[in-house]
Motif scaffolding. Structure first.
Motif, PDB file in Angstrom:
ATOM      1  N   LEU A  49      -5.987  -0.534  -6.834  1.00 36.01           N
ATOM      2  CA  LEU A  49      -4.674  -0.056  -6.408  1.00 36.01           C
ATOM      3  C   LEU A  49      -4.683   0.314  -4.926  1.00 36.01           C
ATOM      4  O   LEU A  49      -3.650   0.263  -4.262  1.00 36.01           O
ATOM      5  CB  LEU A  49      -4.245   1.132  -7.259  1.00 36.01           C
ATOM      6  CG  LEU A  49      -3.996   0.796  -8.737  1.00 36.01           C
ATOM      7  CD1 LEU A  49      -3.744   2.064  -9.537  1.00 36.01           C
ATOM      8  CD2 LEU A  49      -2.828  -0.173  -8.899  1.00 36.01           C
ATOM      9  N   GLU A  50      -5.845   0.647  -4.385  1.00 38.10           N
ATOM     10  CA  GLU A  50      -5.958   0.938  -2.965  1.00 38.10           C
ATOM     11  C   GLU A  50      -5.760  -0.335  -2.142  1.00 38.10           C
ATOM     12  O   GLU A  50      -5.141  -0.305  -1.071  1.00 38.10           O
ATOM     13  CB  GLU A  50      -7.314   1.565  -2.647  1.00 38.10           C
ATOM     14  CG  GLU A  50      -7.528   1.906  -1.172  1.00 38.10           C
ATOM     15  CD  GLU A  50      -6.510   2.901  -0.612  1.00 38.10           C
ATOM     16  OE1 GLU A  50      -6.390   2.969   0.623  1.00 38.10           O
ATOM     17  OE2 GLU A  50      -5.826   3.596  -1.398  1.00 38.10           O
ATOM     18  N   ASP A  51      -6.280  -1.474  -2.625  1.00 38.98           N
ATOM     19  CA  ASP A  51      -6.019  -2.757  -1.968  1.00 38.98           C
ATOM     20  C   ASP A  51      -4.514  -2.987  -1.871  1.00 38.98           C
ATOM     21  O   ASP A  51      -3.991  -3.365  -0.815  1.00 38.98           O
ATOM     22  CB  ASP A  51      -6.633  -3.915  -2.772  1.00 38.98           C
ATOM     23  CG  ASP A  51      -8.146  -3.932  -2.764  1.00 38.98           C
ATOM     24  OD1 ASP A  51      -8.742  -3.414  -1.805  1.00 38.98           O
ATOM     25  OD2 ASP A  51      -8.728  -4.472  -3.719  1.00 38.98           O
ATOM     26  N   VAL A  52      -3.839  -2.758  -2.977  1.00 34.27           N
ATOM     27  CA  VAL A  52      -2.392  -2.972  -3.043  1.00 34.27           C
ATOM     28  C   VAL A  52      -1.668  -2.031  -2.092  1.00 34.27           C
ATOM     29  O   VAL A  52      -0.774  -2.441  -1.338  1.00 34.27           O
ATOM     30  CB  VAL A  52      -1.894  -2.784  -4.486  1.00 34.27           C
ATOM     31  CG1 VAL A  52      -0.370  -2.745  -4.542  1.00 34.27           C
ATOM     32  CG2 VAL A  52      -2.437  -3.885  -5.384  1.00 34.27           C
ATOM     33  N   ARG A  53      -2.053  -0.775  -2.118  1.00 26.78           N
ATOM     34  CA  ARG A  53      -1.389   0.225  -1.276  1.00 26.78           C
ATOM     35  C   ARG A  53      -1.510  -0.144   0.199  1.00 26.78           C
ATOM     36  O   ARG A  53      -0.514  -0.107   0.943  1.00 26.78           O
ATOM     37  CB  ARG A  53      -1.998   1.601  -1.525  1.00 26.78           C
ATOM     38  CG  ARG A  53      -1.251   2.753  -0.831  1.00 26.78           C
ATOM     39  CD  ARG A  53      -2.038   4.048  -0.921  1.00 26.78           C
ATOM     40  NE  ARG A  53      -3.206   4.019  -0.065  1.00 26.78           N
ATOM     41  CZ  ARG A  53      -3.184   4.273   1.243  1.00 26.78           C
ATOM     42  NH1 ARG A  53      -2.052   4.586   1.846  1.00 26.78           N
ATOM     43  NH2 ARG A  53      -4.296   4.225   1.959  1.00 26.78           N
ATOM     44  N   GLN A  76       0.893  -0.128 -13.066  1.00 27.64           N
ATOM     45  CA  GLN A  76       0.805   0.836 -11.964  1.00 27.64           C
ATOM     46  C   GLN A  76       1.121   0.165 -10.629  1.00 27.64           C
ATOM     47  O   GLN A  76       1.837   0.725  -9.787  1.00 27.64           O
ATOM     48  CB  GLN A  76      -0.593   1.455 -11.912  1.00 27.64           C
ATOM     49  CG  GLN A  76      -0.867   2.497 -12.976  1.00 27.64           C
ATOM     50  CD  GLN A  76      -2.257   3.088 -12.812  1.00 27.64           C
ATOM     51  OE1 GLN A  76      -3.262   2.533 -13.267  1.00 27.64           O
ATOM     52  NE2 GLN A  76      -2.329   4.217 -12.134  1.00 27.64           N
ATOM     53  N   ALA A  77       0.568  -1.028 -10.441  1.00 26.77           N
ATOM     54  CA  ALA A  77       0.819  -1.762  -9.205  1.00 26.77           C
ATOM     55  C   ALA A  77       2.295  -2.139  -9.091  1.00 26.77           C
ATOM     56  O   ALA A  77       2.899  -2.028  -8.018  1.00 26.77           O
ATOM     57  CB  ALA A  77      -0.051  -3.018  -9.149  1.00 26.77           C
ATOM     58  N   VAL A  78       2.877  -2.571 -10.185  1.00 26.02           N
ATOM     59  CA  VAL A  78       4.284  -2.968 -10.182  1.00 26.02           C
ATOM     60  C   VAL A  78       5.180  -1.790  -9.813  1.00 26.02           C
ATOM     61  O   VAL A  78       6.096  -1.915  -8.994  1.00 26.02           O
ATOM     62  CB  VAL A  78       4.681  -3.539 -11.556  1.00 26.02           C
ATOM     63  CG1 VAL A  78       6.199  -3.699 -11.654  1.00 26.02           C
ATOM     64  CG2 VAL A  78       4.001  -4.886 -11.795  1.00 26.02           C
ATOM     65  N   GLU A  79       4.920  -0.650 -10.405  1.00 23.04           N
ATOM     66  CA  GLU A  79       5.753   0.525 -10.133  1.00 23.04           C
ATOM     67  C   GLU A  79       5.697   0.918  -8.658  1.00 23.04           C
ATOM     68  O   GLU A  79       6.716   1.257  -8.051  1.00 23.04           O
ATOM     69  CB  GLU A  79       5.318   1.680 -11.031  1.00 23.04           C
ATOM     70  CG  GLU A  79       5.661   1.454 -12.501  1.00 23.04           C
ATOM     71  CD  GLU A  79       5.106   2.523 -13.416  1.00 23.04           C
ATOM     72  OE1 GLU A  79       4.227   3.312 -12.952  1.00 23.04           O
ATOM     73  OE2 GLU A  79       5.504   2.571 -14.591  1.00 23.04           O
ATOM     74  N   PHE A  80       4.502   0.866  -8.081  1.00 22.34           N
ATOM     75  CA  PHE A  80       4.361   1.210  -6.661  1.00 22.34           C
ATOM     76  C   PHE A  80       5.048   0.171  -5.784  1.00 22.34           C
ATOM     77  O   PHE A  80       5.797   0.504  -4.860  1.00 22.34           O
ATOM     78  CB  PHE A  80       2.882   1.315  -6.288  1.00 22.34           C
ATOM     79  CG  PHE A  80       2.638   1.544  -4.823  1.00 22.34           C
ATOM     80  CD1 PHE A  80       2.773   2.809  -4.273  1.00 22.34           C
ATOM     81  CD2 PHE A  80       2.292   0.498  -3.984  1.00 22.34           C
ATOM     82  CE1 PHE A  80       2.569   3.037  -2.915  1.00 22.34           C
ATOM     83  CE2 PHE A  80       2.076   0.704  -2.627  1.00 22.34           C
ATOM     84  CZ  PHE A  80       2.221   1.978  -2.093  1.00 22.34           C
ATOM     85  N   VAL A 107       9.038  -0.105  -5.768  1.00 23.88           N
ATOM     86  CA  VAL A 107       9.686   0.953  -4.993  1.00 23.88           C
ATOM     87  C   VAL A 107       9.805   0.540  -3.525  1.00 23.88           C
ATOM     88  O   VAL A 107      10.764   0.900  -2.836  1.00 23.88           O
ATOM     89  CB  VAL A 107       8.897   2.276  -5.119  1.00 23.88           C
ATOM     90  CG1 VAL A 107       9.366   3.291  -4.087  1.00 23.88           C
ATOM     91  CG2 VAL A 107       9.062   2.844  -6.517  1.00 23.88           C
ATOM     92  N   HIS A 108       8.827  -0.240  -3.059  1.00 27.77           N
ATOM     93  CA  HIS A 108       8.805  -0.678  -1.663  1.00 27.77           C
ATOM     94  C   HIS A 108       9.418  -2.075  -1.482  1.00 27.77           C
ATOM     95  O   HIS A 108       9.331  -2.658  -0.394  1.00 27.77           O
ATOM     96  CB  HIS A 108       7.364  -0.688  -1.146  1.00 27.77           C
ATOM     97  CG  HIS A 108       6.769   0.682  -0.988  1.00 27.77           C
ATOM     98  ND1 HIS A 108       6.213   1.383  -2.038  1.00 27.77           N
ATOM     99  CD2 HIS A 108       6.674   1.493   0.104  1.00 27.77           C
ATOM    100  CE1 HIS A 108       5.786   2.552  -1.599  1.00 27.77           C
ATOM    101  NE2 HIS A 108       6.054   2.644  -0.310  1.00 27.77           N
TER     102      HIS A 108
END
Length: 284
Positions: free
Chosen positions: A87-91, A119-123, A126-127
Motif C-alpha cells: 500500500l506504500e507503493d500505491v500511496r 484498501q488500495a481501491v478505497e485510497f 478518493v484521489h
C-alpha cells in the motif's frame, strides 16, 4: 494533451476500437521513446513503471517527466504503477501524480487478496485514480521477482472479486508468463469464460513473446490493456551494446542514448500496430 486516468483512457480506446499497450519504462529516455511511439501512431497508450524500477528515478521524477512531455504530444496517455506490492507503493505513486495503479495481491489467498485490493481501491478512488487488481498468479520473471506460481484465474471467482474490491480493471492469468525465459501458452477459451462473467475490462501481463495475432483476438473478450516490458528493454540494451561494439571508444553519451531511444520507439510503435491488427503505414 494532459495525462488522463485509466478509466478515461479505456473509454477512448474502446470507442476507437483499439487495445492499449502498456509499456514499462525505467528512465527518461525509455519514457520519451514510448510516448514518441504513441504519437507516431496517433493512438492512445500507457506508460508504466514497477517499484523495482522506480528505485532508479523515484516516483516524482518519472511523473514529472511524463507530465511535462504529455504537454508536447496530442495523444492521451495514462501513467500507471505496475505491480504495486504494498500500500506504500500505491500511496507514493498516487501522491506523485500517477493516474492509475495496479495493486498486486495475486499471491495471497482469495479473501486476503480481496481485503488488500479493497484498501488500495478505497485510497485511490478518493484521489480520482483508477485501480487494476490481479486474480490468478502468473509465472515467470518480473524484474527482480521470480515466481514459479501459475494459477489460472478461476472464472467462478471473478464476479465476486471485482464486486467486493471495486477494482476498475482486472489482470488475469490465462497461460501468460512474465519475461522471455518462460514460454506462454495462451488459452483463449479460458479467457472467453472469464470475459463472460467479468463486469470490468481485462488486462494481460507478459505481452512480450506472445504472437500479436493471438493478442488481437483477445479484444473480443474484454481485453483492453496489454503489458509489454522485455521487448523494449532488450531493444534499449541492444542499441547501447551495438554502439559500443561499433566504437569501443565512444564517448558521445547523448548520441548513444538517442540511438537507444529511437530503437525502443520503433519496437513500441510496431508492436502497438501489430496487436491491433493495423497496417504499418511507415513501412508501406
Amino acid at each position: 494533451m494532459a495525462l488522463v486516468d485509466m478509466n478515461t483512457l479505456v473509454g477512448i480506446a474502446q470507442r476507437s476500437g483499439v487495445m492499449l499497450p502498456a509499456y514499462n519504462t525505467t528512465n527518461m529516455e525509455m519514457t520519451l521513446a514510448i510516448m514518441d511511439a504513441f504519437e507516431a501512431n496517433g493512438l492512445p497508450g500507457v506508460v508504466q513503471i514497477a517499484p523495482t524500477n522506480v528505485k532508479l528515478t523515484g516516483y516524482e521524477l518519472i511523473a514529472d517527466c511524463v507530465r511535462a512531455a504529455s504537454e508536447s504530444y496530442t495523444v492521451p496517455v495514462a501513467l500507471h504503477l505496475d505491480h504495486g506490492k504494498t500500500l506504500e507503493d500505491v500511496r507514493q505513486a498516487v501522491l506523485a501524480g500517477f493516474t492509475s495503479v495496479m495493486i498486486d495481491g495475486a499471491a495471497l489467498p482469495f479473501e486476503e487478496n480481496i481485503a488488500f485490493s479493497r484498501q488500495a481501491v478505497e485510497f485511490c478512488h478518493v484521489h480520482g485514480v483508477s485501480v487494476e487488481a490481479e486474480l490468478g498468479a502468473i509465472a515467470g520473471k518480473e524484474d527482480d521477482h521470480v515466481s514459479e506460481a501459475n494459477s489460472r484465474t478461476n472464472p467462478d471467482e471473478v464476479a465476486e472479486f471485482v464486486e467486493r474490491t471495486g477494482c476498475d480493471l482486472l489482470a488475469v492469468s490465462i497461460g501468460n508468463v512474465h519475461g522471455l525465459e518462460e514460454r506462454p501458452n495462451i488459452d483463449l477459451a479460458h479467457l472467453e469464460k472469464i470475459a463472460k462473467v467479468c463486469p470490468c475490462p481485462l488486462v494481460l501481463h507478459g505481452g512480450s513473446g506472445i504472437d500479436p495475432q493471438i493478442i488481437s483476438q483477445m479484444a473480443k473478450h474484454k481485453m483492453v490493456k496489454i503489458n509489454i516490458a522485455s521487448d523494449l528493454r532488450r531493444a534499449f540494451i541492444s542499441a547501447i551494446h551495438d554502439a559500443q561494439e561499433e566504437n569501443p571508444n565512444e564517448a558521445n553519451l547523448a548520441g548513444v542514448l538517442l540511438r537507444a531511444r529511437a530503437a525502443v520507439s520503433e519496437v513500441a510503435r510496431k508492436t502497438q500496430l501489430a496487436i491491433n491488427g493495423l497496417e504499418d503505414k511507415a513501412a508501406a
